[in-house]
Scaffold this active site. Structure first.
Site, PDB file in Angstrom:
ATOM      1  N   GLU A 185       4.219  -4.564  20.845  1.00  0.00           N
ATOM      2  CA  GLU A 185       3.289  -4.637  19.916  1.00  0.00           C
ATOM      3  C   GLU A 185       1.879  -5.098  20.370  1.00  0.00           C
ATOM      4  OE1 GLU A 185       4.363  -5.230  15.464  1.00  0.00           O
ATOM      5  OE2 GLU A 185       5.839  -6.320  16.243  1.00  0.00           O
ATOM      6  N   SER A 191       6.255  -2.801  14.206  1.00  0.00           N
ATOM      7  CA  SER A 191       5.580  -1.758  14.321  1.00  0.00           C
ATOM      8  C   SER A 191       6.462  -0.370  14.251  1.00  0.00           C
ATOM      9  CB  SER A 191       4.356  -1.661  15.458  1.00  0.00           C
ATOM     10  OG  SER A 191       3.713  -2.595  15.241  1.00  0.00           O
ATOM     11  N   TYR A 247      -0.038   4.099  12.498  1.00  0.00           N
ATOM     12  CA  TYR A 247      -1.206   3.765  13.157  1.00  0.00           C
ATOM     13  C   TYR A 247      -2.151   5.358  13.625  1.00  0.00           C
ATOM     14  CZ  TYR A 247       0.902  -0.665  13.749  1.00  0.00           C
ATOM     15  OH  TYR A 247       1.547  -1.858  13.471  1.00  0.00           O
ATOM     16  N   ARG A 249       4.058 -10.588   4.681  1.00  0.00           N
ATOM     17  CA  ARG A 249       4.271  -9.080   4.097  1.00  0.00           C
ATOM     18  C   ARG A 249       5.638  -9.008   3.796  1.00  0.00           C
ATOM     19  NH1 ARG A 249       2.661  -5.032   7.683  1.00  0.00           N
ATOM     20  NH2 ARG A 249       5.037  -4.134   7.422  1.00  0.00           N
ATOM     21  N   ASP A 267       8.465  -6.274   2.740  1.00  0.00           N
ATOM     22  CA  ASP A 267       8.525  -4.886   2.550  1.00  0.00           C
ATOM     23  C   ASP A 267       9.824  -4.412   1.577  1.00  0.00           C
ATOM     24  OD1 ASP A 267       6.312  -5.024   4.010  1.00  0.00           O
ATOM     25  OD2 ASP A 267       7.278  -4.104   5.664  1.00  0.00           O
ATOM     26  N   GLU A 322      12.153  -5.520   5.288  1.00  0.00           N
ATOM     27  CA  GLU A 322      12.065  -6.676   6.154  1.00  0.00           C
ATOM     28  C   GLU A 322      10.876  -7.592   5.765  1.00  0.00           C
ATOM     29  OE1 GLU A 322      11.252  -4.115   9.393  1.00  0.00           O
ATOM     30  OE2 GLU A 322       8.950  -4.499   9.338  1.00  0.00           O
ATOM     31  N   ASN A 359       7.455  -9.589   7.420  1.00  0.00           N
ATOM     32  CA  ASN A 359       6.556  -9.934   8.487  1.00  0.00           C
ATOM     33  C   ASN A 359       5.765 -11.183   8.573  1.00  0.00           C
ATOM     34  OD1 ASN A 359       6.630  -7.056  10.303  1.00  0.00           O
ATOM     35  ND2 ASN A 359       6.904  -6.476   7.904  1.00  0.00           N
ATOM     36  N   GLY A 384       0.294  -6.961  10.448  1.00  0.00           N
ATOM     37  CA  GLY A 384      -1.109  -6.223  11.299  1.00  0.00           C
ATOM     38  C   GLY A 384      -2.231  -6.722  10.419  1.00  0.00           C
TER      39      GLY A 384
END
Length: 311
Positions: free
Chosen positions: A15, A152, A221, A259, A261, A273, A275, A279
């Site tokens: 990443e 990612s 992305y 974050r 999810d 998951e 994070n 990002g």
């Protein structure tokens, strides 16, 4: 004299490029409010200063020691997994984000599943495989194969047929020595961000990811995903998602912003998951979520820094 803030980007994981973009966004957002010190970790582990001169780990620690706080914006292993938090802890430098334990646990998708299930938050049924045991797995139904510790969506594959299994396992094992093989969960992809500030927790508006197929690296992305924030949710679903996000955030011991999810199924939220350093460009999911509630990107980053500095 303005407060010195170190922003760390890059890293040795897959990443690296995403982290460079996040760190640049964070540093730019802090300019004018703080004296920003930019540090970069090359893919080979070389530390560089703001002029891109190699300074080594010892040099980086010396620079960090001149700063009031560090903002480690390094996604994935050797950064988000508690590694940089440990460096800051040992150097006695306040830092933004989760501590060593929370970073390490959240990066390990298998352990995160165990924690979530223990507090009553469902996850996708799955099995943990190693390079030695992967050959014994027999395909019986569509599954998702992913590395245990990568981000990612690198190394993530949707396996629809038996012929796709071996290449998917190989792709995941190229990034990690352990992989997860999970059942495909049918549901809406919904993200919720949780922010600790001033001794309390703030939950962002939910964001829905609408994409044709797997939400992989290219979709994330390459502009192929449609982010809808705030997500159109029934009140009961919104509350269930927020409650589950706060519960997981607390159980993992997260700090700063994380974050969380989910898949929103007909039976309720299923955790995908967590994070702990998601990002973080202005157009990334978490800043978009908080912007929808009226908290701008520069103000969000400033809030994270101020809370990290506060005793």
């Amino acid at each position: 004299m303005s407060t010195r803030v170190a922003v760390i980007g890059g890293g040795v994981s897959c990443e690296h490029e995403v982290s460079l973009a996040s760190a640049a966004g964070v540093a730019d957002a802090l300019e004018g409010r703080y004296e920003v010190v930019r540090l970069t970790i090359d893919p080979d582990g070389t530390w560089r200063d703001g002029e891109q001169r190699p300074i080594g780990l010892a040099g980086a620690v010396a620079v960090l020691g001149t700063c009031a706080v560090a903002v480690p914006v390094v996604h994935g292993p050797h950064g988000e997994d508690g590694t940089l938090a440990a460096l800051c802890e040992l150097a006695g430098i306040p830092y933004v984000g989760s501590g060593v334990g929370a970073g390490a646990i959240a990066m390990d998708k298998w352990v995160t599943k165990l924690v979530a299930e223990a507090i009553g938050v469902p996850t996708a049924p799955g099995v943990l495989m190693s390079a030695a045991s992967a050959a014994s797995y027999r395909f019986t139904h569509p599954v998702v194969v992913k590395p245990v510790a990568a981000g990612s969506s690198h190394g993530v594959s949707l396996v629809r047929t038996a012929d796709e299994l071996a290449p998917a396992l190989a792709a995941a094992l190229a990034l990690d020595d352990r992989v997860l093989v999970e059942d495909v969960v049918v549901g809406r992809e919904i993200d919720v961000a949780v922010l600790a500030t001033g001794g309390g927790l703030v939950v962002s508006p939910a964001l829905e990811i609408v994409v044709d197929g797997l939400f992989d690296f290219d979709a994330k992305y390459g502009g192929g995903a449609d982010f809808r924030v705030p997500a159109a949710l029934e009140e009961v679903d919104r509350k269930a998602l927020e409650d589950a996000a706060v519960a997981v955030y607390g159980a993992l011991g997260c700090a700063g912003v994380a974050r969380v999810d989910f898949f929103l199924t007909s039976d309720g939220p299923v955790l995908n998951e967590v994070n702990t350093m998601p990002g973080f460009t202005e157009h990334s999911q978490v800043p978009r979520m908080f912007a929808a509630s009226g908290l701008s990107y520069p103000d969000l980053v400033d809030l994270l820094v101020r809370d990290a500095i506060a005793p």
